[in-house]
Design a protein around this motif. Structure first.
Motif, short mmCIF file in Angstrom:
data_model
loop_
_atom_site.label_atom_id
_atom_site.label_comp_id
_atom_site.label_asym_id
_atom_site.label_seq_id
_atom_site.Cartn_x
_atom_site.Cartn_y
_atom_site.Cartn_z
N GLY A 72 -29.59 -68.68 -55.84
CA GLY A 72 -28.89 -68.88 -54.63
C GLY A 72 -28.24 -67.54 -53.97
N THR A 73 -28.75 -66.38 -54.57
CA THR A 73 -28.02 -65.28 -54.38
C THR A 73 -28.64 -64.72 -52.93
OG1 THR A 73 -28.11 -64.72 -56.95
CG2 THR A 73 -27.73 -62.76 -55.35
N ILE A 74 -27.67 -64.12 -52.13
CA ILE A 74 -28.20 -63.44 -51.11
C ILE A 74 -27.66 -62.07 -51.01
CG2 ILE A 74 -27.53 -63.59 -48.44
CD1 ILE A 74 -26.49 -66.58 -48.80
N PRO A 75 -28.90 -61.38 -51.02
CA PRO A 75 -28.69 -59.65 -50.96
C PRO A 75 -27.91 -59.20 -49.87
CG PRO A 75 -30.95 -60.16 -50.39
CD PRO A 75 -30.31 -61.72 -50.58
N ASN A 76 -26.95 -58.26 -49.83
CA ASN A 76 -26.42 -57.48 -48.81
C ASN A 76 -27.21 -56.46 -48.05
OD1 ASN A 76 -25.79 -54.91 -49.75
ND2 ASN A 76 -24.25 -55.63 -51.21
N ILE A 77 -27.33 -56.25 -46.94
CA ILE A 77 -28.06 -55.50 -46.06
C ILE A 77 -28.21 -54.22 -46.43
CG2 ILE A 77 -26.40 -55.10 -44.13
CD1 ILE A 77 -30.04 -55.94 -43.48
N GLU A 78 -26.86 -53.81 -47.05
CA GLU A 78 -26.80 -52.25 -47.38
C GLU A 78 -27.71 -51.96 -48.54
OE1 GLU A 78 -24.24 -54.31 -46.87
OE2 GLU A 78 -23.06 -53.36 -45.18
N ASP A 79 -27.81 -53.03 -49.40
CA ASP A 79 -28.79 -52.70 -50.66
C ASP A 79 -30.16 -52.81 -50.22
OD1 ASP A 79 -29.00 -53.02 -53.68
OD2 ASP A 79 -29.66 -54.65 -53.30
N ILE A 80 -30.49 -53.79 -49.31
CA ILE A 80 -31.84 -53.63 -48.79
C ILE A 80 -32.05 -52.49 -48.20
CG2 ILE A 80 -33.47 -55.00 -47.29
CD1 ILE A 80 -32.12 -57.57 -47.77
N HIS A 81 -31.28 -52.00 -47.31
CA HIS A 81 -31.52 -50.69 -46.60
C HIS A 81 -31.84 -49.48 -47.65
CE1 HIS A 81 -30.89 -47.74 -43.35
NE2 HIS A 81 -30.18 -47.16 -43.99
N GLU A 82 -30.91 -49.30 -48.56
CA GLU A 82 -31.35 -48.39 -49.45
C GLU A 82 -32.33 -48.21 -50.16
OE1 GLU A 82 -29.12 -45.55 -49.84
OE2 GLU A 82 -28.33 -46.41 -48.03
N LYS A 83 -32.83 -49.46 -50.51
CA LYS A 83 -33.94 -49.79 -51.30
C LYS A 83 -35.23 -49.40 -50.56
CE LYS A 83 -32.09 -52.60 -54.90
NZ LYS A 83 -32.11 -53.74 -55.62
N LEU A 84 -35.20 -50.03 -49.28
CA LEU A 84 -36.20 -49.86 -48.25
C LEU A 84 -36.37 -48.27 -48.09
CD1 LEU A 84 -36.05 -52.34 -45.47
CD2 LEU A 84 -37.66 -52.12 -47.07
N ILE A 85 -35.23 -47.54 -47.86
CA ILE A 85 -35.55 -46.06 -47.68
C ILE A 85 -36.16 -45.37 -48.79
CG2 ILE A 85 -34.00 -43.95 -47.41
CD1 ILE A 85 -32.18 -45.43 -45.58
N LYS A 86 -35.97 -45.62 -50.13
CA LYS A 86 -36.31 -45.25 -51.32
C LYS A 86 -37.80 -45.66 -51.27
CE LYS A 86 -32.39 -44.98 -54.05
NZ LYS A 86 -31.37 -45.57 -55.13
N ILE A 87 -38.30 -46.82 -50.97
CA ILE A 87 -39.66 -47.28 -50.97
C ILE A 87 -40.46 -46.35 -50.10
CG2 ILE A 87 -41.17 -49.28 -50.58
CD1 ILE A 87 -39.06 -50.86 -51.88
N ILE A 88 -40.17 -46.40 -48.86
CA ILE A 88 -40.46 -45.78 -47.78
C ILE A 88 -40.47 -44.19 -48.04
CG2 ILE A 88 -40.72 -45.39 -45.19
CD1 ILE A 88 -39.47 -48.21 -45.03
N SER A 89 -39.74 -43.85 -48.61
CA SER A 89 -39.37 -42.33 -48.94
C SER A 89 -39.50 -41.60 -47.53
CB SER A 89 -40.68 -41.91 -49.65
OG SER A 89 -40.47 -42.35 -51.10
N ILE A 90 -38.69 -42.02 -46.69
CA ILE A 90 -38.42 -41.46 -45.53
C ILE A 90 -38.09 -39.88 -45.70
CG2 ILE A 90 -37.04 -41.10 -43.50
CD1 ILE A 90 -37.26 -43.92 -43.06
#
Length: 132
Positions: A72-90
């Motif tokens: 039932g864990t809901i991630p926070n948007i900041e965590d997702i944002h940081e991980k997306l930036i790392k994955i996409i390697s902007i």
């Protein structure tokens, strides 16, 4: 550097497309700011390779979905944002040719819109409905 006819045609075609895109973006920007996110989403989506798509949709979002279902864990948007930036390697070389999307435009608000667009297209990520 010698250019043959095919190279010249491709350069002209790329230049024309870039000019049209920039003009379209300027028109939209002046009239409908929300459409910019849709266009950036399309640019980003087309620029990502299959390996990056897998990391985003299977590993990152799939991982959050499994955790949401089991705990039932809901991630926070900041965590997702940081991980997306790392994955996409902007970085500047990655964004070359995508005239409007840049590091400054890929902000938290863009991540929210990105996730909203994913939620609309992929109903299996039910945790996205809980993110604020």
């Amino acid at each position: 550097m010698d250019l043959n006819n095919n190279d010249t045609e491709k350069l002209n075609s790329d230049l024309e497309l870039s000019c049209i895109i920039n003009l379209l973006l300027e028109i939209i920007k002046n009239n409908h700011e929300d459409m910019i996110y849709d266009i950036n989403f399309i640019f980003l989506d087309k620029a990502l390779d299959i390996k990056t798509h897998k990391k985003i949709f299977v590993e990152l979002l799939g991982g959050y979905q499994k955790e949401f279902i089991s705990k039932g864990t809901i991630p926070n948007i900041e965590d997702i944002h940081e991980k997306l930036i790392k994955i996409i390697s902007i970085n500047d070389s990655y964004l070359e040719g995508i005239s409007y999307l840049n590091k400054n435009k890929y902000n938290l608000d863009f991540t929210r819109k990105f996730l909203k667009r994913i939620r609309e297209k992929n109903e299996e990520f039910t945790f996205l409905t809980k993110i604020k």
